[in-house]
Write a protein that holds these residues in place. Structure first.
Motif, short mmCIF file in Angstrom:
data_model
loop_
_atom_site.label_atom_id
_atom_site.label_comp_id
_atom_site.label_asym_id
_atom_site.label_seq_id
_atom_site.Cartn_x
_atom_site.Cartn_y
_atom_site.Cartn_z
N UNK A 10 1.08 -0.96 -0.11
CA UNK A 10 0.14 0.27 0.03
C UNK A 10 1.00 1.18 0.17
N UNK A 11 1.73 1.31 0.36
CA UNK A 11 3.16 2.82 0.88
C UNK A 11 3.49 2.42 -0.42
N UNK A 12 4.16 1.85 -1.87
CA UNK A 12 4.30 1.57 -3.04
C UNK A 12 3.23 2.02 -3.81
N UNK A 13 2.43 1.90 -3.84
CA UNK A 13 1.62 2.08 -4.66
C UNK A 13 1.05 3.50 -4.37
N UNK A 14 1.00 3.90 -3.01
CA UNK A 14 0.85 5.68 -2.77
C UNK A 14 1.54 6.51 -3.50
N UNK A 15 2.70 5.64 -2.93
CA UNK A 15 3.95 6.41 -3.72
C UNK A 15 3.84 6.44 -5.67
N UNK A 16 3.44 5.53 -5.92
CA UNK A 16 3.70 5.67 -7.42
C UNK A 16 2.08 6.49 -7.87
N UNK A 17 1.53 6.72 -7.06
CA UNK A 17 -0.06 7.40 -6.46
C UNK A 17 0.74 8.92 -7.14
N UNK A 18 1.33 9.35 -6.12
CA UNK A 18 2.24 10.33 -5.61
C UNK A 18 3.50 11.12 -7.67
N UNK A 19 4.02 10.02 -7.61
CA UNK A 19 4.73 10.17 -9.14
C UNK A 19 4.25 10.34 -10.30
N UNK A 20 2.70 9.60 -10.31
CA UNK A 20 1.50 9.80 -11.43
C UNK A 20 1.44 10.85 -11.75
N UNK A 21 1.06 11.82 -10.56
CA UNK A 21 0.57 12.77 -10.28
C UNK A 21 1.20 14.03 -10.89
N UNK A 22 2.35 13.87 -10.56
CA UNK A 22 3.50 14.66 -11.14
C UNK A 22 4.41 14.96 -12.59
N UNK A 23 3.74 13.61 -12.55
CA UNK A 23 4.91 13.09 -14.22
C UNK A 23 4.11 12.72 -15.16
N UNK A 24 3.98 12.47 -15.94
CA UNK A 24 3.13 11.39 -16.82
C UNK A 24 3.53 11.09 -17.85
N UNK A 25 3.75 9.20 -17.33
CA UNK A 25 4.47 8.22 -17.97
C UNK A 25 3.79 7.70 -19.24
N UNK A 26 2.53 7.78 -19.87
CA UNK A 26 1.92 6.93 -20.36
C UNK A 26 2.57 5.63 -20.55
N UNK A 27 2.89 4.94 -19.43
CA UNK A 27 3.97 3.98 -20.20
C UNK A 27 2.69 2.52 -20.08
N UNK A 28 1.65 3.38 -19.24
CA UNK A 28 0.48 2.00 -19.14
C UNK A 28 -1.13 2.31 -19.58
N UNK A 29 -1.69 2.45 -19.85
CA UNK A 29 -2.73 2.71 -20.29
C UNK A 29 -3.57 2.94 -19.48
N UNK A 30 -4.61 3.77 -18.89
CA UNK A 30 -5.17 3.40 -17.83
C UNK A 30 -4.20 2.93 -16.14
N UNK A 31 -3.37 3.91 -16.21
CA UNK A 31 -2.25 3.66 -15.58
C UNK A 31 -3.49 4.36 -14.09
#
Length: 514
Positions: free
Chosen positions: A136-157
């Motif tokens: 859960x901590x990792x997912x929250x960290x991933x959300x933080x990064x995705x909110x700042x930087x659009x990676x477009x690595x996965x559709x519907x990320x």
């Protein structure tokens, strides 16, 4: 005996292995240009000392008194850092934490894609090992990064992360509520002890059902099942439903054997589950299964894959030897178990800083029971007095109570009439003070008090009468546990039949064919 008043730094240094001390000195030499620094000198002084002596430290001249506290804090921290850097790689939790730290470093440097790649791999590893809090901590960290930087690595990320966060949060909430319930029930046990009436039984049962009614155990994963069984076990212990204790302890242990990787990831939970399973079987006098699971536990502990550290070593010793003694007491093989006593005393000195006084006193009570079974009453009284004279057993008043009662019987067997009369008064006062004077205890004191006034020719009749009375009390749900501490019925039978108590218990053990 564990002494928790010792200096924390001194205890930490004394707990280090030779390799850990060597690693610390190598680590410390990198921090300073000279290995003769003050904190290394302090380490060496404490390492060579048998006890913490502040005067000895100040006499060495390495530090002034006003600076000592800061130097000790610094040394304490550096020792922990050194140990942290040398933790075995097979520890999954440290691996996960290390990878999260690496991802944080990359994120702070603005290397978002690299950070996300590490986090994704780490999340998979966390989920595989049922580490949902870290996941859960990792997912929250991933959300933080995705909110700042659009990676477009996965559709519907974004949707994927939201779904994962909701699912993990739900499961972690269930685990937290179940662990809270388990801890609250354990707190009730420490505060009030086992239920002593129908009113107390109803209160515990209602309290338990109220907190558990909202959960669907069919959807539980490993950790939720673990805490569910844990909570049910404590409820069962509180209401003295030993069959239910066995049921949930067995589910707990089976959960680990069905998921072997969890044994090595959560060894403390595994050890505790086995201990409660064996304790339940002891209370049910189910000796064949007791022996089976005791052997299985010992074999698992000896497995090279089973983790080894100071805490696990102490718990393994505590649970293994406690139940080895229980098995002999269950079988009535008191003479055959005497060899364990010096072995346990030796191990107690090794694990002294990791065991509390309550567990040490429990060992002493079992020693006393074994010596009573072999009719070595002086040795029995020796260990009972260690318990009776201990002023720190506020959490184990039941142990204090039955130590006094067994001591009364041992003194009677030795013919110490004067001491017996004095001890009867002290025991009665103690039981009144602790407000736990149950029917079994009242009957024992009344019986022992009257023994000296009975004519020798009538004593056997009195033993017969009391045996009938205690057999009736043993059938009472709220009284039966007392007979697990003190098998007074077998003692009475030994006096009636003029036989050894060990022979009486052995015969009973053979008759209970299970």
């Amino acid at each position: 005996m564990a002494n928790h008043q010792k200096d924390f730094l001194f205890v930490l240094i004394k707990s280090l292995s030779k390799s850990e001390k060597r690693q610390f000195k190598i680590f410390a030499s990198r921090l300073e240009t000279s290995s003769n620094t003050k904190f290394i000198e302090l380490f060496n002084i404490l390492d060579k000392s048998n006890g913490y002596d502040e005067k000895l430290i100040l006499k060495s001249g390495i530090i002034k008194k006003v600076q000592l506290s800061n130097l000790k804090s610094y040394l304490y921290k550096q020792i922990l850092v050194s140990i942290r850097l040398n933790i075995p790689s097979q520890n999954i939790r440290y691996q996960l934490r290390e990878q999260i730290d690496f991802a944080t470093i990359l994120y702070n440097k603005g290397l978002y894609k690299q950070s996300l790649k590490i986090l994704d791999k780490t999340k998979i590893l966390a989920l595989e090992n049922d580490e949902k809090l870290m996941a859960y901590e990792i997912v929250e960290f991933e959300k933080l990064i995705e909110a700042q930087y659009i990676t477009r690595s996965i559709q519907g990320r974004a949707d994927e992360l939201v779904v994962q966060a909701k699912e993990l949060n739900y499961r972690n909430t269930i685990s937290s509520k179940l662990s809270n319930l388990s801890l609250q029930l354990y707190g009730i046990m420490l505060k009030t002890g086992y239920v002593k009436s129908d009113e107390e039984y109803t209160y515990i049962d209602d309290y338990f059902k109220k907190h558990l009614s909202k959960f669907d155990d069919k959807k539980f994963g490993f950790r939720e099942k673990y805490w569910f069984y844990n909570a049910n076990l404590w409820r069962s212990f509180l209401v003295q439903d030993f069959l239910s204790c066995y049921k949930y302890a067995l589910k707990w242990v089976t959960l680990f054997y069905d998921n072997p990787s969890m044994i090595y990831l959560n060894p403390v939970f595994f050890l505790k589950g086995n201990h409660y399973l064996l304790e339940s079987l002891y209370m049910l006098k189910y000796k064949s299964k007791f022996k089976k699971y005791l052997v299985l536990l010992e074999d698992t502990i000896k497995d090279p894959r089973f983790p080894v550290n100071d805490n696990i070593a102490s718990l393994s010793f505590l649970y293994l030897y406690n139940n080895k003694l229980n098995y002999h007491i269950l079988e009535g093989t008191f003479s055959e178990s005497e060899y364990l006593i010096p072995e346990i005393l030796n191990k107690l000195t090794v694990h002294t800083d990791h065991l509390d006084e309550h567990h040490e006193m429990l060992f002493y009570y079992k020693f006393a029971s074994i010596y009573f079974g072999t009719e070595k009453y002086a040795e029995c009284i020796f260990y009972l007095e260690k318990i009776i004279n201990n002023k720190n057993l506020s959490m184990r008043e039941d142990l204090m109570c039955f130590a006094r009662l067994l001591s009364l019987i041992a003194h009677y067997e030795m013919g110490n009439d004067y001491y017996l009369e004095n001890q009867l008064k002290n025991t009665y006062k103690f039981l009144l003070k602790m407000n736990d004077l149950q029917e079994v205890q009242k009957e024992i004191i009344r019986f022992m008090k009257n023994l000296n006034s009975i004519y020798p020719g009538d004593i056997k009749k009195e033993f017969v009468k009391m045996r009938i009375r205690f057999i009736e009390l043993e059938k009472n749900t709220y009284e039966k546990r007392a007979f697990l501490y003190l098998d007074i019925i077998s003692w009475l039978e030994s006096k009636i039949e003029n036989r050894k108590i060990s022979d009486i218990i052995k015969e009973k053990a053979k008759l209970i064919n299970r």
